[in-house]
Scaffold this motif. Structure first.
Motif, PDB file in Angstrom:
ATOM      1  N   MET A  50       0.897  -1.132   0.006  1.00 47.72           N
ATOM      2  CA  MET A  50       0.077   0.198  -0.083  1.00 47.72           C
ATOM      3  C   MET A  50       0.836   1.177   0.118  1.00 47.72           C
ATOM      4  N   GLN A  51       0.062   2.544   0.124  1.00 46.05           N
ATOM      5  CA  GLN A  51       0.697   3.721   0.159  1.00 46.05           C
ATOM      6  C   GLN A  51       1.618   3.828   1.461  1.00 46.05           C
ATOM      7  N   HIS A  52       2.198   4.963   1.541  1.00 41.59           N
ATOM      8  CA  HIS A  52       3.170   4.866   2.518  1.00 41.59           C
ATOM      9  C   HIS A  52       3.175   6.089   3.591  1.00 41.59           C
ATOM     10  N   ALA A  53       3.974   6.174   4.549  1.00 41.90           N
ATOM     11  CA  ALA A  53       3.950   7.156   5.674  1.00 41.90           C
ATOM     12  C   ALA A  53       5.470   7.048   6.280  1.00 41.90           C
ATOM     13  N   HIS A  54       5.788   8.478   6.727  1.00 38.77           N
ATOM     14  CA  HIS A  54       7.040   8.568   7.461  1.00 38.77           C
ATOM     15  C   HIS A  54       6.732   8.641   8.848  1.00 38.77           C
ATOM     16  N   ALA A  55       6.285   7.637   9.628  1.00 38.14           N
ATOM     17  CA  ALA A  55       6.144   7.907  11.039  1.00 38.14           C
ATOM     18  C   ALA A  55       6.327   6.903  11.931  1.00 38.14           C
ATOM     19  N   PRO A  56       6.966   6.950  13.014  1.00 35.11           N
ATOM     20  CA  PRO A  56       7.412   5.896  13.938  1.00 35.11           C
ATOM     21  C   PRO A  56       6.227   5.135  14.398  1.00 35.11           C
ATOM     22  N   VAL A  57       6.639   3.839  14.647  1.00 37.93           N
ATOM     23  CA  VAL A  57       5.626   2.745  15.187  1.00 37.93           C
ATOM     24  C   VAL A  57       6.134   2.330  16.469  1.00 37.93           C
TER      25      VAL A  57
ATOM     26  N   ASN B 291      10.028  -0.488  11.262  1.00 40.18           N
ATOM     27  CA  ASN B 291      11.249  -0.052  11.516  1.00 40.18           C
ATOM     28  C   ASN B 291      11.531   1.390  11.010  1.00 40.18           C
ATOM     29  N   SER B 292      10.508   2.147  10.862  1.00 37.87           N
ATOM     30  CA  SER B 292      10.338   3.398  10.387  1.00 37.87           C
ATOM     31  C   SER B 292      10.896   3.789   9.310  1.00 37.87           C
ATOM     32  N   ARG B 293      11.067   2.985   8.190  1.00 40.32           N
ATOM     33  CA  ARG B 293      11.706   3.272   6.948  1.00 40.32           C
ATOM     34  C   ARG B 293      10.652   3.437   5.969  1.00 40.32           C
ATOM     35  N   PHE B 294      10.940   4.126   5.089  1.00 38.57           N
ATOM     36  CA  PHE B 294       9.936   4.504   3.987  1.00 38.57           C
ATOM     37  C   PHE B 294       9.836   3.108   2.918  1.00 38.57           C
ATOM     38  N   ILE B 295       8.425   2.852   2.851  1.00 45.50           N
ATOM     39  CA  ILE B 295       8.138   1.464   2.179  1.00 45.50           C
ATOM     40  C   ILE B 295       7.410   2.088   0.681  1.00 45.50           C
ATOM     41  N   PRO B 296       8.156   1.656  -0.434  1.00 45.51           N
ATOM     42  CA  PRO B 296       7.609   2.266  -1.543  1.00 45.51           C
ATOM     43  C   PRO B 296       6.261   1.809  -2.201  1.00 45.51           C
ATOM     44  N   VAL B 297       5.716   2.267  -2.969  1.00 44.65           N
ATOM     45  CA  VAL B 297       4.119   1.819  -3.551  1.00 44.65           C
ATOM     46  C   VAL B 297       4.582   1.036  -4.722  1.00 44.65           C
ATOM     47  N   CYS B 298       4.537  -0.238  -4.703  1.00 49.74           N
ATOM     48  CA  CYS B 298       4.864  -1.091  -5.819  1.00 49.74           C
ATOM     49  C   CYS B 298       3.742  -1.462  -6.649  1.00 49.74           C
ATOM     50  N   GLU B 299       2.547  -1.638  -5.794  1.00 53.10           N
ATOM     51  CA  GLU B 299       1.399  -2.237  -6.578  1.00 53.10           C
ATOM     52  C   GLU B 299       0.773  -1.165  -7.602  1.00 53.10           C
TER      53      GLU B 299
ATOM     54  N   LEU C 228       9.584   7.213  -9.895  1.00 55.59           N
ATOM     55  CA  LEU C 228       8.511   8.026  -9.451  1.00 55.59           C
ATOM     56  C   LEU C 228       7.227   7.797  -8.890  1.00 55.59           C
ATOM     57  N   ARG C 229       6.578   6.762  -9.628  1.00 60.65           N
ATOM     58  CA  ARG C 229       5.387   6.252  -9.146  1.00 60.65           C
ATOM     59  C   ARG C 229       5.551   5.596  -8.032  1.00 60.65           C
ATOM     60  N   GLU C 230       6.501   4.715  -7.754  1.00 54.47           N
ATOM     61  CA  GLU C 230       6.607   4.061  -6.459  1.00 54.47           C
ATOM     62  C   GLU C 230       6.998   4.960  -5.092  1.00 54.47           C
ATOM     63  N   LEU C 231       7.612   6.148  -5.428  1.00 48.59           N
ATOM     64  CA  LEU C 231       7.910   7.031  -4.456  1.00 48.59           C
ATOM     65  C   LEU C 231       6.812   7.790  -4.142  1.00 48.59           C
TER      66      LEU C 231
END
Length: 413
Positions: free
Chosen positions: A2-9, A28-36, A117-120
């Motif tokens: 899914m889409q991403h967020a930059h927030a601690p868990v 782990n508070s890392r950015f996850i690209p949107v691959c789908e 760019l789409r995954e970002l």
């Protein structure tokens, strides 16, 4: 994914899979690209819409933060090319076949960086291109549907810069700043407003002469040398004989409108320029008929390039422009011979003839705008009716006659 967020868990267990179109938080508070690809649509993305400036700043931030392992300088070049072609709605046509040639890269490389760019979360699909022919069948032409991308910024960028966002998804809006984001925005604005210093190489500098300061007395106070910078002249200063009030200028325009059609060699000049050139003659008390009579007897080319310049040059040569300065030697300068009685009588006869042929008439006021518009519409309607009323003998080709028949069928009763 899914889409991403930059927030601690803070939870230790893996978070559940959120609904489609919402942010997914990384443990782990890392950015996850949107691959789908399903999350890269304009209706399912969690990124918000943006314009050119924020799109470039978000792209630069995402690449410098190394949020994607395949993002680099070429990705930024692709983003700049797309940003230069964004329209007012933040949409841009892909134009793959011309874009990879313009950037000097291969087509596969371009497709790879567009996918980055789409995954970002910086690009989403607004319209999917297709190779289905959109031209009518049998026309012999082919045209597919273009791919349209929408520029967006991810929620991680808003969180990093302290943006307060209202709403969710593509139609979310930036409504303010947090306290930390406000300080960052102020610092960024000051950095942009700071003037850049231009430093030339020593070989490019030249030693310009500088005026020396004047030393007065034994004090340390100095003053700049006098006369080094002359006072500039007013840019639009009008000479004295051509100055006029608004009423006098309007009267000069009416006189020029009466004179121009009666003096052939002045008909190529604009009305306002001619009125400006005639201002000194009008100020002497001459009427429009007198001015037309005087201009008619001048020996000028049939079509001068600038009739107003001819009139202004003739006025500067006459005594009306200003009496000649006194001779410093004190001797009397010879003056021109005044006209004799025969010449004056001939001039009076010419003026009387011009007055009898075309008596002075007050200029008609200009019609209002709606009257001119109605006249134009009436003339166009009359021309359309005349075009539809043509017969087959009056048409030059059969296609023209078919066009006339079609116009008659489309015309309202």
């Amino acid at each position: 994914m899914m889409q991403h967020a930059h927030a601690p868990v803070h939870a230790t267990a893996a978070p559940p899979r959120p609904p489609r179109g919402q942010n997914r938080k990384s443990p782990n508070s890392r950015f996850i690209p949107v691959c789908e690809h399903a999350d890269q649509e304009i209706g399912t993305t969690a990124s918000r819409r943006t314009r050119r400036g924020d799109f470039l700043r978000a792209a630069t931030w995402a690449i410098t933060q190394r949020l994607h392992p395949k993002a680099g300088d070429t990705t930024l070049r692709v983003a700049r090319d797309l940003a230069a072609r964004l329209n007012a709605d933040g949409h841009v046509a892909y134009c793959r076949d011309t874009m990879w040639r313009r950037l000097g890269i291969s087509r596969r490389t371009l497709e790879r960086h567009i996918a980055v760019l789409r995954e970002l979360g910086l690009l989403v699909w607004a319209v999917h291109g297709t190779r289905t022919n959109t031209r009518p069948a049998g026309s012999g032409e082919w045209a597919g549907t273009a791919t349209i991308y929408a520029a967006v910024v991810p929620r991680a960028w808003d969180d990093a810069l302290g943006h307060r966002v209202s709403g969710h998804g593509y139609h979310a809006r930036h409504v303010g700043f947090t306290e930390h984001g406000r300080q960052m925005a102020i610092a960024d604005a000051r950095r942009r407003a700071r003037p850049t210093r231009r430093r030339d190489a020593p070989s490019c500098k030249s030693n310009h002469p500088r005026p020396t300061a004047e030393m007065r007395g034994k004090k340390n106070n100095t003053s700049a040398p006098r006369g080094t910078r002359p006072r500039p002249r007013r840019r639009h200063e009008v000479p004295e004989p051509y100055r006029a009030s608004p009423g006098q200028a309007a009267h000069a325009v009416s006189v020029a409108a009466w004179v121009r059609p009666r003096v052939p060699w002045t008909q190529g000049e604009g009305l306002r320029r001619l009125a400006f050139a005639l201002r000194p003659w009008i100020a002497t008390g001459l009427s429009a008929a007198d001015i037309a009579a005087d201009l008619s007897v001048w020996r000028v080319p049939r079509r001068p390039a600038s009739p107003a310049s001819v009139i202004m040059a003739r006025w500067s040569e006459t005594d009306g422009y200003g009496e000649a300065a006194a001779d410093p030697s004190g001797q009397d300068t010879p003056r021109a011979v005044p006209p004799n009685a025969a010449f004056l009588a001939a001039m009076d006869a010419v003026r009387a003839r011009l007055t009898s042929l075309s008596p002075p008439v007050e200029p008609e006021p200009d019609p209002p705008g709606f009257v001119i518009r109605d006249r134009i519409l009436a003339s166009l309607a009359e021309a359309d009716r005349a075009r539809r009323a043509r017969t087959a003998e009056q048409c030059l080709t059969f296609a023209e006659w078919e066009a006339v028949c079609d116009a008659r069928e489309r015309a309202p009763w």
